[in-house]
Design an enzyme around this catalytic site. Sequence first.
Site, PDB file in Angstrom:
ATOM      1  N   GLU A  38       0.838  -1.359  -0.057  1.00 51.77           N
ATOM      2  CA  GLU A  38      -0.090   0.003   0.004  1.00 51.77           C
ATOM      3  C   GLU A  38       0.824   1.413   0.053  1.00 51.77           C
ATOM      4  OE1 GLU A  38      -2.579   0.317   3.529  1.00 51.77           O
ATOM      5  OE2 GLU A  38      -3.894   1.816   2.385  1.00 51.77           O
ATOM      6  N   GLU A  82     -12.254   1.144   4.597  1.00 50.42           N
ATOM      7  CA  GLU A  82     -11.240   1.394   5.632  1.00 50.42           C
ATOM      8  C   GLU A  82     -11.332   2.874   5.731  1.00 50.42           C
ATOM      9  OE1 GLU A  82      -6.589   0.431   6.340  1.00 50.42           O
ATOM     10  OE2 GLU A  82      -6.926   2.339   5.277  1.00 50.42           O
TER      11      GLU A  82
HETATM   12  C1  LER Z   1      -3.618   1.118   6.232  1.00 51.10           C
HETATM   13  O1  LER Z   1      -4.406   0.506   5.281  1.00 51.10           O
HETATM   14  C2  LER Z   1      -3.561   2.628   6.055  1.00 51.10           C
HETATM   15  O2  LER Z   1      -3.999   3.115   5.107  1.00 51.10           O
HETATM   16  C3  LER Z   1      -2.832   3.493   6.499  1.00 51.10           C
HETATM   17  O3  LER Z   1      -2.922   4.723   6.820  1.00 51.10           O
HETATM   18  C4  LER Z   1      -2.405   2.841   8.132  1.00 51.10           C
HETATM   19  O4  LER Z   1      -1.530   3.601   8.636  1.00 51.10           O
HETATM   20 MN    MN Z   2      -5.496   1.890   3.793  1.00 46.65          MN
END
Ligand code: LER
Ligand code: MN
Length: 270
Positions: free
Chosen positions: A153, A247
């Site tokens: 990510e 999320e």
């Molecule tokens: C985790 O998926 C994320 O987006 C981060 O901002 C967490 O630190």
């Molecule tokens: Mn994230």
Amino acid sequence: MKSAITLSQVPEAAAGPFVFHQPLAEGFAAAKKHGYDSVELFFPGPDFITAGEVKALAAEHDLGIAAVGTGAGMVKHGLSLTDPDASRREAALDFIIKMIDFGGQLGAPAILGSMQGKWGGDISREQALIWLAGALKVAGDAAAKHHVPFIYEPLNRYETNLINHLAEGAKYIEDHNLDNIVLLADLFHMNIEESDVAQAIIDAGRHTGHVHFADSNRSAMGFGHTDAAPIIAALKQVGYTGYLSAEVFPKPDADACAAQEIKAIRAALA
Ligand code: LER
Ligand code: MN
């Protein structure tokens, strides 16, 4: 594309962008009540609960497991794959491999977010990116044994200084032949970093393997100022068939957030 919603069991992340924080059985029930296809799990570590218990909850509520996060390795233990101390990097990779094996038993990929760390001090960006690529290779191979990818990510500049853009992530994967690594397009981070979120998804092509479907302010989609339509069109254009995962911050409260997010996902996919 399928819907997912985040369930956290990490007290240290109580203020984080996760929708449901109650005991796990209640979180599964809430996800089902709101009509989600699956849940994304944020656990303190690989030994928090057995994969068998999670499978039983998933079966009881007819929910899939979209992914498992690894961020507790950072928020609970301060572990990162780019720590200057080799033994800490090793411990970080060990934590991640155990989370990959935990998720793998559920048929779910693990996500590398905050545990990628940062460069600085005595460590150059070049050095940190070499360490990261080495760890991603090992993690990708471990995930392949479970027939799932490992998800990397890119984060916004306030959370990492390694890779902040999706296209940079795609090039990094290709340059290092990281065949079993896919990218996480977190629309909150991308809102900060990309000049055009939809175009960034198009530019990253086939590399996007997971989506955190957050609005500009990291609330449920529709509670900020992101236009989801061109982003969905871009995901369709690159052949994305994975999850749109909530999320997001549980604002104004978890139930209102979950209701808004599933409404937005359904509208986006209609
Ligand atoms: C985790 O998926 C994320 O987006 C981060 O901002 C967490 O630190
Ligand atoms: Mn994230």
